[in-house]
Design a protein around this motif. Structure first.
Motif, PDB file in Angstrom:
ATOM      1  N   GLU A 123      19.461  54.208 -18.055  1.00 52.68           N
ATOM      2  CA  GLU A 123      20.604  55.208 -18.513  1.00 52.68           C
ATOM      3  C   GLU A 123      21.677  54.553 -18.930  1.00 52.68           C
ATOM      4  O   GLU A 123      22.474  53.783 -18.574  1.00 52.68           O
ATOM      5  CB  GLU A 123      21.603  56.767 -17.177  1.00 52.68           C
ATOM      6  N   TRP A 124      21.291  54.933 -20.915  1.00 52.72           N
ATOM      7  CA  TRP A 124      23.004  54.093 -21.633  1.00 52.72           C
ATOM      8  C   TRP A 124      23.757  55.123 -22.101  1.00 52.72           C
ATOM      9  O   TRP A 124      23.332  56.580 -22.507  1.00 52.72           O
ATOM     10  CB  TRP A 124      22.508  53.368 -23.183  1.00 52.72           C
ATOM     11  N   PHE A 125      24.941  54.875 -22.777  1.00 54.43           N
ATOM     12  CA  PHE A 125      25.676  55.731 -23.454  1.00 54.43           C
ATOM     13  C   PHE A 125      25.873  55.544 -24.338  1.00 54.43           C
ATOM     14  O   PHE A 125      26.312  54.413 -24.993  1.00 54.43           O
ATOM     15  CB  PHE A 125      27.326  56.128 -22.620  1.00 54.43           C
ATOM     16  N   THR A 126      25.922  56.530 -25.506  1.00 56.66           N
ATOM     17  CA  THR A 126      26.279  56.623 -27.208  1.00 56.66           C
ATOM     18  C   THR A 126      28.253  56.182 -27.368  1.00 56.66           C
ATOM     19  O   THR A 126      28.407  57.465 -27.280  1.00 56.66           O
ATOM     20  CB  THR A 126      25.476  57.808 -28.162  1.00 56.66           C
ATOM     21  N   ILE A 152      26.268  51.043 -21.071  1.00 57.99           N
ATOM     22  CA  ILE A 152      26.843  51.684 -19.985  1.00 57.99           C
ATOM     23  C   ILE A 152      27.832  51.913 -19.326  1.00 57.99           C
ATOM     24  O   ILE A 152      28.568  51.103 -18.636  1.00 57.99           O
ATOM     25  CB  ILE A 152      25.741  50.426 -18.755  1.00 57.99           C
ATOM     26  N   SER A 158      33.088  50.991 -17.945  1.00 51.60           N
ATOM     27  CA  SER A 158      31.348  49.960 -18.339  1.00 51.60           C
ATOM     28  C   SER A 158      31.744  48.784 -17.571  1.00 51.60           C
ATOM     29  O   SER A 158      30.844  48.202 -18.351  1.00 51.60           O
ATOM     30  CB  SER A 158      32.199  49.811 -20.093  1.00 51.60           C
ATOM     31  N   THR A 289      24.461  60.877 -23.037  1.00 53.49           N
ATOM     32  CA  THR A 289      23.654  59.484 -22.098  1.00 53.49           C
ATOM     33  C   THR A 289      22.429  60.327 -22.625  1.00 53.49           C
ATOM     34  O   THR A 289      21.800  61.089 -22.867  1.00 53.49           O
ATOM     35  CB  THR A 289      23.900  60.266 -20.979  1.00 53.49           C
TER      36      THR A 289
END
Length: 293
Positions: A123-126, A152, A158, A289
Motif C-alpha cells: 500500500e502506497w499513498f499518492t 507510504i 510517513s 491510496t
C-alpha cells in the motif's frame, strides 16, 4: 486541546467563498496567517478572485491528512480556478491558497499505448498526482506534467522515529519494480541520499534513477532511488514486476519517496511527460491510496 473533525469545518470554506463571507473566513485563520496579510487585503483579493465563480464542485478534488494537518482542494465548477485549505487538529485554518488553474486539454486527453503496473508492492499513498497545479505541482512543467510521487503512510505519518534518518521513513528501502516490460536505457546509481528535511540536491534533481524504453515512444522514469541500490544496467531487458532498485531520498527530494512518470523520449529535460494508464484503469489523483501486487 480538543480535536476537531476537520471535514465539518472544510465543507464550510468553499461555501463561505462563494457567498462572500470572507471576513468570517479570515477570522477562522491562524494568527500567523493573519499576521502575513491584513483582513482588508484578504477580503479584497478573495472578492475579486471569486467574482466569476458560482460554486465549487461539491466533492474535494483531493484530501491529504499528514502529521495532524489535513489539506483540502476544491475546483470551481468551470474548472478555471481552485481553492486549497490546510486545517490543523484544533480546527484552525493554517493555510489558504486561491489559484488560477492552467489547462492543457490536448495532452490531458491522451492515453499511453501500454498499461503500467504499480512499481511497488503493498500500500502506497499518492502524494502528488493529477491534472492541475493544486493536486500535482509537476503539472506546471511539460517534462514532468503527468508524474506521480508516492510515499507510504501509517496512521497519517510517513515516518516513525528520528525524522532526520532515512531509515525512519516507511518507504525507504522498499523494492521498486519495473512498471512494464522494456529495455534499460539509462541508470544513475552513485548519488548519496539526502538527510530528510535538510538541503535537497537540486543540481541532480532526479537523484539515482532508472529509465526504461518500452517501445512506441514510451519511456518510464523511476527516480530518487537509494544510493547504490540499483540492480540493472543499460542494455538489460526486464519484465514488468522485476526489481530494479530500492526507494531512496536522492536528488531534489526532502524525504524518501518514489517519482514515477512516462515520457515520449529519453532526454529528461527535452522529452514531454505523457498521461499513462495503469493496469487497473485507475486514474490517480493526490490523496488516493493504491495497492501494488
Amino acid at each position: 486541546m480538543p480535536i476537531y473533525d476537520t471535514s465539518s469545518i472544510a465543507e464550510r470554506i468553499p461555501l463561505a467563498c462563494t457567498t462572500g463571507q470572507f471576513g468570517l473566513l479570515y477570522e477562522a485563520c491562524s494568527i500567523s496567517f493573519r499576521e502575513e496579510v491584513s483582513k482588508e487585503e484578504f477580503c479584497s483579493y478573495a472578492s475579486s478572485f471569486h467574482h466569476d465563480i458560482i460554486r465549487y464542485q461539491p466533492t474535494p478534488a483531493s484530501v491529504v491528512s499528514m502529521g495532524g494537518i489535513v489539506r483540502y482542494v476544491w475546483i470551481s465548477d468551470n474548472n478555471q480556478k481552485g481553492l486549497s485549505a490546510a486545517i490543523d487538529v484544533s480546527g484552525t485554518i493554517i493555510g489558504l491558497r486561491l489559484a488560477h488553474l492552467a489547462e492543457y486539454p490536448i495532452t490531458d486527453q491522451l492515453k499511453s499505448h501500454f498499461r503500467y503496473r504499480f512499481p511497488f508492492h503493498g500500500e502506497w499513498f499518492t502524494y502528488w498526482g493529477g491534472k492541475n497545479d493544486l493536486v500535482n505541482y509537476h503539472y506546471a512543467y511539460e517534462n514532468q506534467r503527468y508524474a506521480y510521487d508516492f510515499i507510504i503512510l501509517d496512521h497519517d505519518c510517513s515516518a516513525k522515529g528520528d525524522p532526520l534518518l532515512n531509515e525512519s521513513y516507511f518507504a525507504y528501502g522498499k523494492p521498486i519494480l519495473a512498471p512494464c516490460a522494456g529495455r534499460i536505457v539509462r541508470v544513475v546509481d552513485n548519488i548519496p541520499d539526502n538527510v530528510p528535511g535538510r538541503v535537497k540536491n537540486e543540481q541532480q534533481p532526479a537523484g539515482n534513477y532508472v529509465e526504461m524504453d518500452h517501445g512506441h515512444h514510451e519511456f518510464s522514469l523511476l527516480a530518487h532511488l537509494q544510493y547504490h541500490s540499483i540492480t540493472v544496467v543499460p542494455g538489460n531487458y526486464v519484465q514488468a514486476g522485476d526489481v530494479i532498485g530500492l526507494c531512496g531520498n536522492s536528488g531534489n527530494s526532502s524525504e524518501p519517496h518514489l517519482h514515477f512518470q512516462v515520457s515520449n523520449g529519453s532526454e529528461l529535460l527535452a522529452a514531454k511527460s505523457i498521461p499513462f494508464v495503469f493496469e487497473n484503469g485507475l486514474e490517480l489523483v493526490q490523496g488516493m491510496t493504491v495497492i501494488g501486487k
